[in-house]
Design a protein around this motif. Structure first.
Motif, PDB file in Angstrom:
ATOM      1  N   ARG A   1      -3.025   3.268  -7.052  1.00 32.55           N
ATOM      2  CA  ARG A   1      -2.528   3.598  -5.511  1.00 32.55           C
ATOM      3  C   ARG A   1      -3.790   3.895  -4.912  1.00 32.55           C
ATOM      4  O   ARG A   1      -3.720   3.872  -3.684  1.00 32.55           O
ATOM      5  N   THR A   2      -4.609   4.721  -5.331  1.00 38.14           N
ATOM      6  CA  THR A   2      -5.827   5.171  -4.993  1.00 38.14           C
ATOM      7  C   THR A   2      -6.566   4.037  -4.419  1.00 38.14           C
ATOM      8  O   THR A   2      -7.298   4.045  -3.355  1.00 38.14           O
TER       9      THR A   2
ATOM     10  N   ARG B   1      -5.156   2.036  -1.394  1.00 40.57           N
ATOM     11  CA  ARG B   1      -5.232   2.742  -0.079  1.00 40.57           C
ATOM     12  C   ARG B   1      -6.414   2.910   0.322  1.00 40.57           C
ATOM     13  O   ARG B   1      -6.938   2.584   1.733  1.00 40.57           O
TER      14      ARG B   1
ATOM     15  N   ARG C   1      -7.714   1.099   3.856  1.00 40.94           N
ATOM     16  CA  ARG C   1      -8.403   1.923   4.974  1.00 40.94           C
ATOM     17  C   ARG C   1      -9.774   1.117   5.376  1.00 40.94           C
ATOM     18  O   ARG C   1     -10.064   1.036   6.491  1.00 40.94           O
TER      19      ARG C   1
ATOM     20  N   VAL D   1       0.732  -1.127  -0.191  1.00 42.62           N
ATOM     21  CA  VAL D   1       0.053  -0.159  -0.163  1.00 42.62           C
ATOM     22  C   VAL D   1       0.761   1.360  -0.086  1.00 42.62           C
ATOM     23  O   VAL D   1       0.465   2.403  -0.582  1.00 42.62           O
ATOM     24  N   VAL D   2       2.068   1.030   0.370  1.00 44.49           N
ATOM     25  CA  VAL D   2       3.000   2.167   0.496  1.00 44.49           C
ATOM     26  C   VAL D   2       3.933   2.518  -0.530  1.00 44.49           C
ATOM     27  O   VAL D   2       4.141   3.600  -1.220  1.00 44.49           O
TER      28      VAL D   2
ATOM     29  N   GLU E   1      -5.185   3.928  13.141  1.00 42.70           N
ATOM     30  CA  GLU E   1      -4.299   4.431  12.111  1.00 42.70           C
ATOM     31  C   GLU E   1      -2.862   4.256  12.940  1.00 42.70           C
ATOM     32  O   GLU E   1      -1.953   3.743  12.201  1.00 42.70           O
TER      33      GLU E   1
END
Length: 205
Positions: A131-132, A135, A139, A121-122, A160
């Motif tokens: 990438r969106t 992420r 989440r 994810v990073v 988080e």
């Protein structure tokens, strides 16, 4: 968006592959090898440059096996973009023992898949849409899911921070492998040192 090899992925739910593999790999090992190779490929290369043939070569299987089990490159990407299975394993412990369980499970998943189950994810090199998607899935499937289970105030913030500490653990172990102190330490010893901080965030104390 096209579903053919070499185009951008859709952002919908991915196709779930069968749990076993036959033929070119033993039961279960073929799927794991394909997923490991796909994770590396989609993390280290833009989506358009990844091919099923390249993933198959890295996994030691034929491209036809990938097509049989996953269908298209888009479906395989969506499988790689799914953090649900990792979250199921990571959160499968009562809250009073969750901090230690998180560390032990993270190490076990890294050993099983030959890499960190969360770090993509990073470090994904995909285009912004990819990438969106990663992420948003992270989440939804990791951070928000954990927040809903935490008692007390600031649950979203604590979730988080826990996710960030897990990513930090994975990055540290990856950065210093294969001969770093972390790579030489047992999972139990890593948990002795790292889990108390995680548990404080879980407890909200």
């Amino acid at each position: 968006m096209s579903t053919t090899d070499g185009t951008a992925p859709a952002t919908g739910a991915g196709t779930t592959a069968a749990s076993g593999e036959a033929g070119e790999a033993g039961a279960g090992s073929g799927r794991d090898a394909i997923v490991r190779a796909a994770r590396r490929a989609f993390t280290l290369q833009p989506y358009a440059e990844v091919t099923l043939r390249g993933i198959a070569a890295a996994a030691g299987v034929s491209p036809s096996l990938i097509v049989k089990r996953f269908g298209t490159k888009e479906a395989l990407f969506n499988t790689v973009a799914d953090f649900g299975a990792a979250a199921d394993a990571l959160f499968a412990a009562p809250l009073p023992q969750l901090g230690r369980h998180l560390v032990l499970t993270m190490v076990a998943l890294r050993d099983r898949f030959g890499g960190d189950p969360l770090l993509r994810v990073v470090f994904s090199l995909g285009i912004e849409d990819e990438r969106t998607l990663l992420r948003a899935r992270f989440r939804e499937q990791v951070t928000d899911r954990l927040a809903r289970s935490l008692p007390g105030p600031d649950a979203a913030l604590r979730a988080e921070l826990i996710a960030g500490q897990l990513l930090g653990l994975g990055a540290t172990l990856s950065l210093h492998r294969p001969d770093g102190a972390g790579a030489q330490a047992s999972a139990e010893h890593l948990a002795d040192l790292y889990a108390p901080g995680l548990q404080r965030l879980v407890d909200g104390a």
